[in-house]
Scaffold this active site. Structure first.
Site, short mmCIF file in Angstrom:
data_model
loop_
_atom_site.label_atom_id
_atom_site.label_comp_id
_atom_site.label_asym_id
_atom_site.label_seq_id
_atom_site.Cartn_x
_atom_site.Cartn_y
_atom_site.Cartn_z
N CYS A 28 3.26 6.70 10.70
CA CYS A 28 3.17 7.29 9.36
C CYS A 28 4.43 8.08 9.00
CB CYS A 28 1.93 8.18 9.22
SG CYS A 28 0.40 7.30 9.58
N ARG A 38 0.84 -1.19 0.00
CA ARG A 38 0.00 0.00 0.00
C ARG A 38 0.88 1.24 0.00
NH1 ARG A 38 1.16 2.09 4.79
NH2 ARG A 38 1.28 0.76 6.63
N GLY A 58 -4.17 4.18 4.04
CA GLY A 58 -3.21 3.85 2.99
C GLY A 58 -3.86 2.90 2.01
N HIS A 92 -1.66 -1.95 13.75
CA HIS A 92 -3.02 -2.48 13.87
C HIS A 92 -3.07 -3.40 15.08
CE1 HIS A 92 -3.86 -0.86 10.00
NE2 HIS A 92 -3.12 -1.72 9.33
N ILE A 139 4.68 3.68 8.01
CA ILE A 139 4.43 2.60 8.97
C ILE A 139 3.20 2.92 9.83
CG2 ILE A 139 5.86 3.52 10.87
CD1 ILE A 139 6.88 0.54 11.15
N GLY A 143 1.88 5.02 1.77
CA GLY A 143 2.07 5.44 3.15
C GLY A 143 3.27 4.78 3.80
N GLY A 180 -6.90 0.29 3.11
CA GLY A 180 -7.94 1.24 3.48
C GLY A 180 -7.63 2.07 4.70
N PHE A 181 -8.48 1.96 5.74
CA PHE A 181 -8.37 2.85 6.91
C PHE A 181 -8.32 2.04 8.20
CE2 PHE A 181 -12.91 2.36 5.99
CZ PHE A 181 -13.43 2.01 7.23
N ALA A 182 -7.76 2.67 9.24
CA ALA A 182 -7.69 2.06 10.57
C ALA A 182 -8.06 3.11 11.60
CB ALA A 182 -6.28 1.54 10.83
#
Length: 233
Positions: free
Chosen positions: A191, A88, A162, A95, A92, A90, A173-175
């Site tokens: 990031c 992806r 990302g 999660h 680091i 971006g 996607g998103f977190a």
């Protein structure tokens, strides 16, 4: 055009297994698009939205800097965390439990062919979701994701993003940090941005626990409105 999404909640699932599943769906859509051009132009491409919660894991984007991971391999093991360099955009990110991760795997040709607009829409989904909790989420120039108190010494990130796209098909996607243990972010430069804090819905609301299913339902609602999409199960 197909604006229907299949919503799949994977629950708690290993990062690599989920990544492989994303790749399977992603390649399946691309294969249909290639087939459309050669034999069946009427065949519609599907769209998916995956919700998942991962065990502790750090992921580094294709243009990221490994020095933003502040742990050795032994230290990762001691913390019960894994690490993956992935495809992806971006840098680091982290999660883990208490974080809602969303992976839209969709054919943008069903909606609009504009990656910049797509990222802004993902941010807007989260901004509108936060607003339902009376939290003002905003964008930060040049920094993808959703932030609080941008332009002040207290700026902090609540949602990282990302994505990868090929032939207008997206993945990753998103977190959104909901009840996440923010201490795990201390082991990275999130990031790749130094001097910026991270936060969670739980911290901002000052509560013991936020109902994650409720948050998912709000995300789904705003996703449906912005993308003018219908969800199927």
């Amino acid at each position: 055009m197909n604006k229907k999404f299949q919503l799949i909640d994977l629950g708690n699932k290993d990062y690599k297994e989920t990544w492989d599943y994303q790749e399977e769906l992603f390649k399946g859509i691309i294969d249909i698009k290639i087939q459309n051009r050669t034999s069946n132009p009427q065949l519609q491409t599907p769209n998916f939205l995956l919700f998942v919660e991962h065990p502790h894991v750090y992921t580094l984007g294709k243009s990221g800097d490994i020095s933003n991971l502040l742990l050795s391999e032994k230290q990762l093991q001691a913390k019960g965390a894994t690490f993956y360099k992935i495809n992806r955009g971006g840098d680091i990110t982290y999660h883990g439990p208490g974080q809602i991760v969303g992976y839209p795997i969709l054919d943008l040709e069903n909606f609009f062919t504009d990656i910049h607009k797509y990222l802004r829409f993902l941010e807007e989904v989260i901004i509108l979701t936060l607003a339902e909790y009376n939290i003002i989420g905003t964008r930060s120039d040049g920094e993808t994701g959703v932030w609080l108190d941008v332009g002040t010494p207290f700026a902090r990130k609540i949602c990282a993003m990302g994505v990868r796209a090929s032939r207008w098909v997206t993945m990753h996607g998103f977190a959104l940090n909901v009840n996440a243990n923010l201490g795990y972010f201390d082991n990275i430069i999130p990031c790749g941005i130094k001097g910026k804090a991270v936060t969670s819905l739980q911290v901002e609301l000052g509560v013991e626990n936020v109902n994650e299913q409720e948050v998912k339902e709000k995300i789904q609602k705003h996703f449906s409105i912005l993308f003018e999409a219908e969800f199927i199960y």
